[in-house]
Design a protein around this motif. Sequence first.
Motif, PDB file in Angstrom:
ATOM      1  N   GLY A 283      -7.220  -8.323  18.643  1.00 55.74           N
ATOM      2  CA  GLY A 283      -6.690  -7.629  17.626  1.00 55.74           C
ATOM      3  C   GLY A 283      -5.278  -8.057  16.197  1.00 55.74           C
ATOM      4  N   TYR A 284      -4.727  -7.233  16.058  1.00 52.73           N
ATOM      5  CA  TYR A 284      -3.574  -8.199  15.294  1.00 52.73           C
ATOM      6  C   TYR A 284      -2.517  -7.017  15.646  1.00 52.73           C
ATOM      7  CZ  TYR A 284      -7.843  -9.123  13.038  1.00 52.73           C
ATOM      8  OH  TYR A 284      -9.197  -9.410  12.571  1.00 52.73           O
ATOM      9  N   SER A 285      -1.114  -7.516  15.214  1.00 51.63           N
ATOM     10  CA  SER A 285       0.093  -7.295  15.302  1.00 51.63           C
ATOM     11  C   SER A 285       0.487  -6.644  13.476  1.00 51.63           C
ATOM     12  CB  SER A 285       1.432  -8.492  15.276  1.00 51.63           C
ATOM     13  OG  SER A 285       0.987  -9.366  14.391  1.00 51.63           O
ATOM     14  N   ILE A 286       1.274  -6.135  13.268  1.00 45.82           N
ATOM     15  CA  ILE A 286       1.418  -5.190  12.603  1.00 45.82           C
ATOM     16  C   ILE A 286       2.352  -5.386  12.144  1.00 45.82           C
ATOM     17  CG2 ILE A 286       1.200  -3.223  10.361  1.00 45.82           C
ATOM     18  CD1 ILE A 286      -1.226  -2.919  12.140  1.00 45.82           C
ATOM     19  N   THR A 287       3.590  -5.513  10.980  1.00 41.10           N
ATOM     20  CA  THR A 287       4.978  -5.014  10.686  1.00 41.10           C
ATOM     21  C   THR A 287       4.629  -4.251   9.648  1.00 41.10           C
ATOM     22  OG1 THR A 287       5.579  -6.932  11.665  1.00 41.10           O
ATOM     23  CG2 THR A 287       7.057  -5.771   9.785  1.00 41.10           C
ATOM     24  N   VAL A 288       5.477  -3.347   9.092  1.00 44.19           N
ATOM     25  CA  VAL A 288       5.445  -2.669   8.144  1.00 44.19           C
ATOM     26  C   VAL A 288       6.135  -1.746   7.964  1.00 44.19           C
ATOM     27  CG1 VAL A 288       4.771  -0.585   6.913  1.00 44.19           C
ATOM     28  CG2 VAL A 288       3.375  -1.152   8.665  1.00 44.19           C
ATOM     29  N   MET A 289       6.765  -2.370   6.488  1.00 35.56           N
ATOM     30  CA  MET A 289       8.514  -2.535   5.816  1.00 35.56           C
ATOM     31  C   MET A 289       8.577  -1.589   4.741  1.00 35.56           C
ATOM     32  SD  MET A 289      10.581  -4.914   3.717  1.00 35.56           S
ATOM     33  CE  MET A 289      10.933  -6.243   4.867  1.00 35.56           C
ATOM     34  N   ASP A 290       9.396  -0.497   4.758  1.00 37.16           N
ATOM     35  CA  ASP A 290       9.267   0.710   3.567  1.00 37.16           C
ATOM     36  C   ASP A 290      10.104   0.076   2.016  1.00 37.16           C
ATOM     37  OD1 ASP A 290      10.080   2.892   2.528  1.00 37.16           O
ATOM     38  OD2 ASP A 290      10.056   4.477   3.594  1.00 37.16           O
TER      39      ASP A 290
ATOM     40  N   ASP B 269       5.814   4.423  -0.093  1.00 35.65           N
ATOM     41  CA  ASP B 269       5.253   2.806  -1.118  1.00 35.65           C
ATOM     42  C   ASP B 269       5.802   1.614   0.525  1.00 35.65           C
ATOM     43  OD1 ASP B 269       4.421   2.980  -3.735  1.00 35.65           O
ATOM     44  OD2 ASP B 269       6.733   3.351  -3.929  1.00 35.65           O
ATOM     45  N   VAL B 270       5.036   0.782   0.972  1.00 36.48           N
ATOM     46  CA  VAL B 270       4.876  -0.032   1.988  1.00 36.48           C
ATOM     47  C   VAL B 270       4.827  -1.625   1.655  1.00 36.48           C
ATOM     48  CG1 VAL B 270       5.153   2.047   3.880  1.00 36.48           C
ATOM     49  CG2 VAL B 270       2.824   0.766   2.944  1.00 36.48           C
ATOM     50  N   HIS B 271       5.057  -2.215   2.528  1.00 39.10           N
ATOM     51  CA  HIS B 271       4.678  -3.772   2.768  1.00 39.10           C
ATOM     52  C   HIS B 271       4.154  -3.892   3.939  1.00 39.10           C
ATOM     53  CE1 HIS B 271       4.990  -8.142   2.609  1.00 39.10           C
ATOM     54  NE2 HIS B 271       4.392  -8.198   1.666  1.00 39.10           N
ATOM     55  N   ILE B 272       2.923  -4.400   3.904  1.00 38.90           N
ATOM     56  CA  ILE B 272       2.564  -4.735   5.431  1.00 38.90           C
ATOM     57  C   ILE B 272       1.967  -5.889   5.344  1.00 38.90           C
ATOM     58  CG2 ILE B 272      -0.038  -4.221   6.583  1.00 38.90           C
ATOM     59  CD1 ILE B 272       0.200  -1.852   4.999  1.00 38.90           C
ATOM     60  N   CYS B 273       2.165  -6.301   6.790  1.00 36.36           N
ATOM     61  CA  CYS B 273       2.263  -8.183   6.754  1.00 36.36           C
ATOM     62  C   CYS B 273       1.052  -7.994   8.390  1.00 36.36           C
ATOM     63  CB  CYS B 273       3.530  -8.769   7.632  1.00 36.36           C
ATOM     64  SG  CYS B 273       4.672  -9.392   5.931  1.00 36.36           S
ATOM     65  N   MET B 274      -0.099  -7.975   8.661  1.00 37.61           N
ATOM     66  CA  MET B 274      -0.595  -8.440   9.898  1.00 37.61           C
ATOM     67  C   MET B 274      -0.910  -9.671  10.427  1.00 37.61           C
ATOM     68  SD  MET B 274      -3.163  -5.893   8.274  1.00 37.61           S
ATOM     69  CE  MET B 274      -4.591  -5.991   9.908  1.00 37.61           C
ATOM     70  N   ALA B 275      -1.065 -10.407  11.207  1.00 32.43           N
ATOM     71  CA  ALA B 275      -1.419 -11.442  12.277  1.00 32.43           C
ATOM     72  C   ALA B 275      -2.154 -11.176  13.651  1.00 32.43           C
ATOM     73  CB  ALA B 275       0.030 -12.180  12.321  1.00 32.43           C
ATOM     74  N   PRO B 276      -2.972 -12.570  13.774  1.00 33.02           N
ATOM     75  CA  PRO B 276      -3.803 -11.569  15.139  1.00 33.02           C
ATOM     76  C   PRO B 276      -2.654 -11.715  15.582  1.00 33.02           C
ATOM     77  CG  PRO B 276      -4.570 -14.355  14.070  1.00 33.02           C
ATOM     78  CD  PRO B 276      -3.575 -13.330  12.557  1.00 33.02           C
TER      79      PRO B 276
ATOM     80  N   SER C 156       1.034  -0.914  -0.479  1.00 33.88           N
ATOM     81  CA  SER C 156      -0.096   0.407   0.063  1.00 33.88           C
ATOM     82  C   SER C 156       0.963   1.036   0.064  1.00 33.88           C
ATOM     83  CB  SER C 156      -0.999   0.523   1.547  1.00 33.88           C
ATOM     84  OG  SER C 156      -2.041   0.795   1.137  1.00 33.88           O
ATOM     85  N   VAL C 157       0.355   2.012   0.405  1.00 34.36           N
ATOM     86  CA  VAL C 157       0.823   3.454   0.773  1.00 34.36           C
ATOM     87  C   VAL C 157       1.054   4.353   1.897  1.00 34.36           C
ATOM     88  CG1 VAL C 157       1.058   5.968  -0.889  1.00 34.36           C
ATOM     89  CG2 VAL C 157       1.557   4.212  -2.128  1.00 34.36           C
TER      90      VAL C 157
END
Length: 211
Positions: A62-69, A46-53, A35-36
């Motif tokens: 809720g969810y844990s979120i990792t975002v990479m530029d 520009d980012v790459h998002i990973c999500m897991a409960p 996404s952006v």
Amino acid sequence: GQSTRIFYPSQEVFLAAGNVGYPQLAEHGYASLESVFQSKDGALKDVHICMAPVNEKDQRQGYSITVMDITERKKYEQELLRRQAEMDSILRASSVGIGMLKDRRIIHANEELSRMLDRPVEALIGESTRIFYPDEETFLTTGEEAYRQLGAQGKASLESVFMSRDGTLKDVYITMAPLNEQDQSQGFSFAIMDISERKKTEDELRRKEGQ
């Protein structure tokens, strides 16, 4: 306590990311998407998002979120695509048959080479370059001379004879160079020019001079 809407440059991008991420979470138990984001100063990333409960048994927790530029990676990918588009345009427009080969098998061919041999591009890929030649002897002698020059000087240029699918013979001028000068086993690029008309003119001039 802020909504993740603050990450995004617009409501549309916010909703689009959610529309991709949450169905993945529901189906697979995790999500991975691009996404952006927009920083406070307005810069887009520009980012790459990973999500897991947090709790796989109860996603309501809720969810844990990792975002990479990935902005630089995306710029690099776009530049590669631009250069590829430019190269494809050059190959399509060229009046010279151009291709690449490895172990004397064709791994790339442009439209002009296809026209020259009267064979579809897709029918050339993977074929031995033997299909270029009218007989085994021409195939072998051309290869011997080309690879001798490549071994001695790192490039080759020579004349030979090709045969199109309908049996028409064509005088050609061939140039070759390694894809990697340090490792010729990776294959070669080649360019082929139809010089049939030039050869006819030369033969006619020699005939007249001999009269």
